[in-house]
Design a protein around this motif. Structure first.
Motif, PDB file in Angstrom:
ATOM      1  N   UNK A  41       0.779  -0.996  -0.006  1.00  0.00           N
ATOM      2  CA  UNK A  41       0.095   0.250  -0.051  1.00  0.00           C
ATOM      3  C   UNK A  41       0.778   1.381  -0.046  1.00  0.00           C
ATOM      4  N   UNK A  42       1.771   1.121   0.884  1.00  0.00           N
ATOM      5  CA  UNK A  42       2.786   2.253   0.742  1.00  0.00           C
ATOM      6  C   UNK A  42       3.419   2.668  -0.488  1.00  0.00           C
ATOM      7  N   UNK A  43       3.963   1.519  -1.020  1.00  0.00           N
ATOM      8  CA  UNK A  43       4.583   1.667  -2.747  1.00  0.00           C
ATOM      9  C   UNK A  43       3.588   2.257  -3.705  1.00  0.00           C
ATOM     10  N   UNK A  44       2.492   1.715  -3.421  1.00  0.00           N
ATOM     11  CA  UNK A  44       1.288   2.375  -4.341  1.00  0.00           C
ATOM     12  C   UNK A  44       1.016   3.562  -4.070  1.00  0.00           C
ATOM     13  N   UNK A  45       1.079   3.981  -2.642  1.00  0.00           N
ATOM     14  CA  UNK A  45       0.675   5.645  -2.435  1.00  0.00           C
ATOM     15  C   UNK A  45       1.912   6.403  -2.873  1.00  0.00           C
ATOM     16  N   UNK A  46       2.994   6.015  -2.775  1.00  0.00           N
ATOM     17  CA  UNK A  46       4.161   6.840  -3.231  1.00  0.00           C
ATOM     18  C   UNK A  46       4.064   6.990  -4.838  1.00  0.00           C
ATOM     19  N   UNK A  47       4.078   5.650  -5.457  1.00  0.00           N
ATOM     20  CA  UNK A  47       3.956   5.995  -7.134  1.00  0.00           C
ATOM     21  C   UNK A  47       2.732   6.791  -7.484  1.00  0.00           C
ATOM     22  N   UNK A  48       1.718   6.393  -6.819  1.00  0.00           N
ATOM     23  CA  UNK A  48       0.414   7.499  -7.306  1.00  0.00           C
ATOM     24  C   UNK A  48       0.763   8.873  -6.799  1.00  0.00           C
ATOM     25  N   UNK A  49       1.368   9.250  -5.854  1.00  0.00           N
ATOM     26  CA  UNK A  49       1.501  10.658  -5.588  1.00  0.00           C
ATOM     27  C   UNK A  49       2.636  11.198  -6.419  1.00  0.00           C
ATOM     28  N   UNK A  50       3.481  10.449  -6.839  1.00  0.00           N
ATOM     29  CA  UNK A  50       4.614  10.814  -7.751  1.00  0.00           C
ATOM     30  C   UNK A  50       4.075  10.967  -9.175  1.00  0.00           C
ATOM     31  N   UNK A  51       3.222  10.174  -9.498  1.00  0.00           N
ATOM     32  CA  UNK A  51       2.489  10.255 -10.691  1.00  0.00           C
ATOM     33  C   UNK A  51       1.664  11.470 -10.933  1.00  0.00           C
ATOM     34  N   UNK A  52       0.751  11.730  -9.709  1.00  0.00           N
ATOM     35  CA  UNK A  52      -0.034  13.041  -9.750  1.00  0.00           C
ATOM     36  C   UNK A  52       0.665  14.407  -9.945  1.00  0.00           C
ATOM     37  N   UNK A  53       1.837  14.231  -9.078  1.00  0.00           N
ATOM     38  CA  UNK A  53       2.438  15.469  -9.091  1.00  0.00           C
ATOM     39  C   UNK A  53       3.178  15.650 -10.473  1.00  0.00           C
ATOM     40  N   UNK A  54       3.658  14.638 -11.207  1.00  0.00           N
ATOM     41  CA  UNK A  54       4.180  14.733 -12.610  1.00  0.00           C
ATOM     42  C   UNK A  54       2.930  15.216 -13.445  1.00  0.00           C
ATOM     43  N   UNK A  55       1.827  14.798 -13.430  1.00  0.00           N
ATOM     44  CA  UNK A  55       0.924  15.111 -14.293  1.00  0.00           C
ATOM     45  C   UNK A  55       0.527  16.958 -13.833  1.00  0.00           C
ATOM     46  N   UNK A  56       0.541  17.152 -12.618  1.00  0.00           N
ATOM     47  CA  UNK A  56       0.276  18.359 -12.431  1.00  0.00           C
ATOM     48  C   UNK A  56       1.370  19.520 -12.805  1.00  0.00           C
ATOM     49  N   UNK A  57       2.524  19.067 -12.880  1.00  0.00           N
ATOM     50  CA  UNK A  57       3.549  19.800 -13.501  1.00  0.00           C
ATOM     51  C   UNK A  57       3.484  19.941 -14.787  1.00  0.00           C
ATOM     52  N   UNK A  58       3.258  18.788 -15.214  1.00  0.00           N
ATOM     53  CA  UNK A  58       2.996  18.963 -17.122  1.00  0.00           C
ATOM     54  C   UNK A  58       1.895  19.609 -17.233  1.00  0.00           C
ATOM     55  N   UNK A  59       0.940  19.495 -16.662  1.00  0.00           N
ATOM     56  CA  UNK A  59      -0.321  20.625 -17.198  1.00  0.00           C
ATOM     57  C   UNK A  59      -0.139  21.911 -17.034  1.00  0.00           C
ATOM     58  N   UNK A  60       0.546  22.292 -15.911  1.00  0.00           N
ATOM     59  CA  UNK A  60       0.901  23.724 -15.492  1.00  0.00           C
ATOM     60  C   UNK A  60       2.168  24.358 -16.326  1.00  0.00           C
ATOM     61  N   UNK A  61       3.056  23.523 -16.538  1.00  0.00           N
ATOM     62  CA  UNK A  61       4.232  23.962 -17.196  1.00  0.00           C
ATOM     63  C   UNK A  61       3.914  24.478 -18.529  1.00  0.00           C
ATOM     64  N   UNK A  62       4.764  25.744 -18.993  1.00  0.00           N
ATOM     65  CA  UNK A  62       4.581  26.455 -20.149  1.00  0.00           C
ATOM     66  C   UNK A  62       5.978  26.393 -20.700  1.00  0.00           C
ATOM     67  N   UNK A  63       5.838  25.796 -22.102  1.00  0.00           N
ATOM     68  CA  UNK A  63       7.073  25.982 -22.897  1.00  0.00           C
ATOM     69  C   UNK A  63       7.454  27.339 -23.279  1.00  0.00           C
ATOM     70  N   UNK A  64       8.883  27.764 -23.053  1.00  0.00           N
ATOM     71  CA  UNK A  64       8.820  28.885 -23.761  1.00  0.00           C
ATOM     72  C   UNK A  64      10.226  28.904 -24.540  1.00  0.00           C
TER      73      UNK A  64
END
Length: 402
Positions: A41-64
């Motif tokens: 459960x801990x491993x799944x939680x860590x993977x899910x959290x990292x995946x969520x943070x990666x998606x948030x960063x990707x959706x909010x990042x702006x290429x310049x």
């Protein structure tokens, strides 16, 4: 975007996680099976959290874009007239677009944006266009750019002695200087596509003003131009026969839209498409453009990207009614249009590097979108039947033999 990202990170920072002592205490009281479940459960939680943070960063990042770099591009043909009024080849036009500015400039998305112009107004009846220039405009040689330069360029475009290929665009247009920053164009009747004429590169009057129209094709300013566009000429390389081999361009720091991102552009010229493609495949240039559909299909890309851009170029057939009276019949012209398999031409001749048009306006032209939406799109077989029906209704009969 950054504010939203900071709020999310702030929220995650306020979450209180158990200490290592608390985790060890709980695990000592777990059975072996519960410990396995807990770790999974801990491993799944860590993977899910990292995946969520990666998606948030990707959706909010702006290429310049990043400043710097060098582009070496190959072009077919050799430039002769780097002059907005005389350019005849792709090599000429490519250099004109980099070295000269117009009142407006294409934004690469099918629209126009202000370049030398700060603003413009169109009268309610669509016959008056009044442009106001930006303040403190200068040429790449630091001479001031004013409405006198605009007036001079349009007068030269209209001059029959020069025989500019731009002359037809300015027939019937009167141009008037209001003051050093304001210029007005008067049309005899409304013409919506006229606004696209404002992308015409402007010539410096202080350079060209003393040159007679009949001598403009002979001056070296066609080869070593002074402009107000994003780039200026740094050097020109020629072979032992005096034929131009390449242009090295550097940013024009006085460009009205700001310094361009690429620091150096080197345009190299080749006598044939075959020679250019061979050079590209051998690494002699990093990019090339204006390749024919057949040539584009033969390029060995080796992982390199092929991009296609929509150009406002139309291939059409014009019927000479003076030579063949049959073309005076409207239904004949309509039937020929319907019976032409445009899809097959795009597929077999243009190798899908093109699109079918049912109007004289290419995509991206002023008013084109609305017109294309009104036109009925039908399969070719259906159009062929429509062509036959149209002729039969007008007392034409099919010759069964041929």
């Amino acid at each position: 975007m950054n504010a939203v990202k900071e709020k999310i990170l702030s929220f995650l920072a306020r979450i209180k996680f158990p200490s290592s002592f608390e985790i060890r205490y709980v695990l000592r009281n777990f059975s072996f099976r519960k410990k396995v479940y807990f770790l999974l459960s801990a491993i799944l939680f860590i993977v899910a959290t990292l995946g969520l943070l990666w998606k948030i960063d990707k959706s909010l990042a702006v290429e310049i874009p990043k400043d710097g770099g060098k582009l070496e591009e190959g072009i077919i043909d050799t430039p002769r007239f780097i002059n907005p009024l005389l350019a005849i080849s792709d090599a000429d036009r490519d250099l004109v677009s980099l070295i000269y500015s117009g009142l407006l400039r294409a934004d690469g998305k099918g629209s126009l944006m202000n370049d030398l112009a700060e603003k413009y107004e169109i009268s309610e009846d669509g016959t008056l266009y009044t442009f106001t220039l930006k303040e403190n405009l200068v040429w790449s040689d630091k001479e001031p750019l004013t409405s006198d330069d605009i007036l001079f360029t349009i007068q030269m475009a209209k001059n029959p002695v020069l025989k500019s290929n731009q002359r037809a665009n300015w027939e019937g247009v009167e141009v008037e200087k209001i003051d050093n920053r304001t210029i007005r164009f008067s049309l005899k009747r409304p013409y919506a596509p006229f606004i696209e004429n404002m992308t015409l590169g402007i010539l410096p009057k202080h350079i060209w003003g003393e040159i007679q129209p009949e001598q403009m094709t002979l001056t070296d300013f066609n080869i070593n131009p002074i402009g107000s566009g994003p780039y200026q000429v740094e050097s020109i390389a020629k072979d032992s026969n005096g034929i131009t081999q390449s242009y090295t361009l550097i940013p024009n720091k006085k460009f009205a839209l700001g310094k361009p991102y690429i620091d150096n552009i080197i345009l190299k010229f080749y006598p044939s498409e075959k020679k250019l493609i061979t050079t590209y495949e051998n690494g002699g240039v990093s990019a090339m453009g204006g390749i024919s559909p057949q040539g584009a299909g033969e390029i060995k890309r080796n992982g390199k990207e092929l991009k296609s851009l929509l150009l406002p170029r139309v291939f059409a057939v014009f019927f000479n009614q003076n030579s063949a009276q049959i073309f005076t019949n409207k239904e004949v012209r309509q039937a020929l249009d319907l019976a032409t398999n445009k899809e097959a031409i795009v597929k077999d001749v243009l190798k899908n590097f093109g699109s079918v048009l049912d109007s004289p306006l290419p995509p991206g032209a002023i008013g084109a979108s609305a017109l294309h939406e009104k036109l009925e799109k039908s399969p070719y077989k259906e159009k062929l039947k429509q062509a036959i029906d149209l002729l039969e209704k007008n007392v034409w009969k099919i010759n069964e033999h041929d």
